[in-house]
Design an enzyme around this catalytic site. Sequence first.
Site, mmCIF file in Angstrom:
data_model
loop_
_atom_site.group_PDB
_atom_site.id
_atom_site.type_symbol
_atom_site.label_atom_id
_atom_site.label_comp_id
_atom_site.label_asym_id
_atom_site.label_seq_id
_atom_site.Cartn_x
_atom_site.Cartn_y
_atom_site.Cartn_z
ATOM 1 N N GLU A 247 0.512 -1.359 -0.164
ATOM 2 C CA GLU A 247 0.053 -0.069 0.227
ATOM 3 C C GLU A 247 0.743 1.555 0.135
ATOM 4 O O GLU A 247 1.692 2.024 1.160
ATOM 5 C CB GLU A 247 -0.437 -0.518 1.286
ATOM 6 C CG GLU A 247 -1.802 -1.237 1.498
ATOM 7 C CD GLU A 247 -2.936 -1.531 0.608
ATOM 8 O OE1 GLU A 247 -3.313 0.499 -0.362
ATOM 9 O OE2 GLU A 247 -3.771 -2.462 0.303
ATOM 10 N N CYS B 192 -1.970 9.733 2.211
ATOM 11 C CA CYS B 192 -1.577 8.561 1.232
ATOM 12 C C CYS B 192 -2.665 9.290 -0.315
ATOM 13 O O CYS B 192 -2.503 9.691 -1.028
ATOM 14 C CB CYS B 192 -1.394 6.790 0.963
ATOM 15 S SG CYS B 192 -2.954 6.280 1.892
HETATM 16 P P1 NAP Z 1 8.535 5.068 4.830
HETATM 17 O O1 NAP Z 1 8.936 6.530 5.213
HETATM 18 O O2 NAP Z 1 7.973 4.374 3.448
HETATM 19 O O3 NAP Z 1 7.832 4.596 5.977
HETATM 20 C C1 NAP Z 1 6.934 3.435 6.388
HETATM 21 C C2 NAP Z 1 7.292 2.422 7.044
HETATM 22 O O4 NAP Z 1 8.178 1.824 6.243
HETATM 23 C C3 NAP Z 1 8.290 3.138 7.991
HETATM 24 O O5 NAP Z 1 7.644 1.828 9.503
HETATM 25 C C4 NAP Z 1 9.502 2.544 8.058
HETATM 26 O O6 NAP Z 1 10.484 2.723 8.741
HETATM 27 C C5 NAP Z 1 9.725 1.769 7.456
HETATM 28 N N1 NAP Z 1 11.036 1.630 5.781
HETATM 29 C C6 NAP Z 1 11.159 2.639 5.038
HETATM 30 N N2 NAP Z 1 11.624 2.409 4.486
HETATM 31 C C7 NAP Z 1 12.192 1.189 4.549
HETATM 32 C C8 NAP Z 1 13.386 0.051 4.372
HETATM 33 N N3 NAP Z 1 14.283 0.318 3.429
HETATM 34 N N4 NAP Z 1 12.933 -1.610 5.056
HETATM 35 C C9 NAP Z 1 12.488 -1.325 6.007
HETATM 36 N N5 NAP Z 1 11.092 -0.767 6.049
HETATM 37 C C10 NAP Z 1 11.107 0.149 5.919
HETATM 38 O O7 NAP Z 1 6.718 6.224 4.348
HETATM 39 P P2 NAP Z 1 6.172 7.013 5.105
HETATM 40 O O8 NAP Z 1 6.827 8.327 4.730
HETATM 41 O O9 NAP Z 1 6.461 7.011 6.873
HETATM 42 O O10 NAP Z 1 4.767 7.564 5.163
HETATM 43 C C11 NAP Z 1 4.340 8.211 4.050
HETATM 44 C C12 NAP Z 1 4.098 7.315 2.993
HETATM 45 O O11 NAP Z 1 3.541 6.672 3.124
HETATM 46 C C13 NAP Z 1 3.298 8.214 1.264
HETATM 47 O O12 NAP Z 1 4.308 8.118 0.578
HETATM 48 C C14 NAP Z 1 2.726 7.987 1.559
HETATM 49 O O13 NAP Z 1 1.694 7.860 0.881
HETATM 50 C C15 NAP Z 1 2.690 6.395 2.360
HETATM 51 N N6 NAP Z 1 0.912 5.836 2.748
HETATM 52 C C16 NAP Z 1 0.178 5.157 1.962
HETATM 53 C C17 NAP Z 1 -0.858 4.308 2.475
HETATM 54 C C18 NAP Z 1 -1.539 3.366 1.791
HETATM 55 O O14 NAP Z 1 -2.386 2.564 2.127
HETATM 56 N N7 NAP Z 1 -1.171 3.245 -0.080
HETATM 57 C C19 NAP Z 1 -1.156 5.171 3.506
HETATM 58 C C20 NAP Z 1 -0.595 5.269 4.231
HETATM 59 C C21 NAP Z 1 0.736 6.467 3.843
HETATM 60 P P3 NAP Z 1 11.104 4.103 9.586
HETATM 61 O O15 NAP Z 1 9.770 4.988 10.516
HETATM 62 O O16 NAP Z 1 11.885 3.356 11.180
HETATM 63 O O17 NAP Z 1 12.445 4.342 8.895
#
Ligand code: NAP
Length: 461
Positions: A228, A262
């Site tokens: 997602e 998102c």
């Molecule tokens: P993010 O940086 O990708 O982080 C999301 C989760 O993934 C966090 O727990 C993060 O941990 C972890 N993570 C990131 N990179 C990783 C890696 N290489 N290996 C393992 N874990 C990893 O995203 P965000 O900035 O928190 O959230 C915003 C994004 O999520 C936006 O793009 C938004 O559109 C999307 N989103 C999508 C939905 C949907 O349902 N489609 C819903 C909500 C949000 P850390 O915090 O420790 O880095």
Amino acid sequence: MAYKSINPNDGKTVKTFPELTDEQLENKIATAAKTFETWKKTPYAARVAIVAKAAELMRTHVDKFARHATLEMGKLINEARGEVTFSADILAYYAKNGERFLAPVKLHPTHGEAHMESSPIGVVFGVEPWNFPYYQLARVAGPHLMAGNTLVVKHAGCVPQCAIEFEKLWIDAGAPEGLYTNLLISHEQCDKVIDDPRIKGVALTGSVAAGRSISARAGTNLKVSSMELGGSDAFIVLEDADLEKTIPWAVWGRMYNAGQTCCASKRFIVVEAIADKFLEKFKAALEALKPGDPMDEKTTHGPLSSEPALQQLLHQVDVAVANGAKVVLGGKRLDRPGFFMQTTILTDVKPGNPAFRDEFFGPVAMFFRVKDEAAAIALANDSDFGLGGSVFTKDVARGKRVASQIDTGMMFINNIDWSDAELPFGGIKDSGYGRELGNMGIQEFVNKKLVRTHDMVAPLV
Ligand code: NAP
């Protein structure tokens, strides 16, 4: 220290939490795997008792959960209360419907009889974002625990107290140790978890970058996954839209959760005949929002989740402007403590400008003026993302025709992208794959097993 509560209203660090050692992580995975062996055989009625109790406890303690979210990621307190209640609804929905969704399905082969049964697959690994620090957890916990799987979950680094509260919820609801386990771990440890043979599936909600990394790792291990990811949803306004109704939705669509959703409305695509009027009213409505402490119920414009999130957004606006975009509202950091960004509108964002394909995760709206309905559809589809989108028109049949032509996982007519426990949520293209919520959400991490009875003499060869 990767796990830190920092108050986005003033930038002060509230509390830090150590990451798990590899030994602690091993013990937690071992416990989750052991608990799966009993949980998979636990009758639905006993699963229902725990999941329904968790829903009830969330409802009883709405304020406690909500205040943690507001403190750690800056969500307006009323929005945080709404999120907690909705998370309880999701848990209650799966408690009520899980058994029915996973009941055996009779099939109709030409010969003999057959059915498809659904069984749990094991320990599922969830990786979740901070922007909805309970709702995202409920979206995986409700379905996958009801399906008989156990869960280990890595929450985002900036919401450790929300993560700890949600894990405690399950213990308070009577869950066995290892049913739902919070993992305060690094990205490198995440890779090890995905590689671990006891982990059978991976569910990520997060950025496209995280999606690429985690889905690749899951793929190498031949593990089922759901992604997602981000979005840049179009908010299409046709010339016959009722602006009195449309403008409040535009503000809500962009500004709910300080724009950090998102499926927020990110690209406002308005047909020429109504464009000037829309822009004038939209700008006035955004200007009227009141920045302030998100714990204060009167605040209507809260902070972003973190300093890096604010810096990234400011940088994206600068890049957009350097490539020809015009700022008709805002564009800067608010002159006050904390991580506040002015409400912002960008116009003249042309193909070739990096902003044209970017996701703006905060209060920055891109405004596009188009000739007609066909041009609106073409522009909406000119995106790497495919999460959701909206169409505003007085003619609902026309709205449905437009919705059918947009390449996304979800479309909403005279409304913004909104989720309900009953309705599938998810996208296509860079917005990922798989669905959460609804009946589809519980089917993602189960084994669909065919059982056929065909009593016949074996054919001679
Ligand atoms: P993010 O940086 O990708 O982080 C999301 C989760 O993934 C966090 O727990 C993060 O941990 C972890 N993570 C990131 N990179 C990783 C890696 N290489 N290996 C393992 N874990 C990893 O995203 P965000 O900035 O928190 O959230 C915003 C994004 O999520 C936006 O793009 C938004 O559109 C999307 N989103 C999508 C939905 C949907 O349902 N489609 C819903 C909500 C949000 P850390 O915090 O420790 O880095």
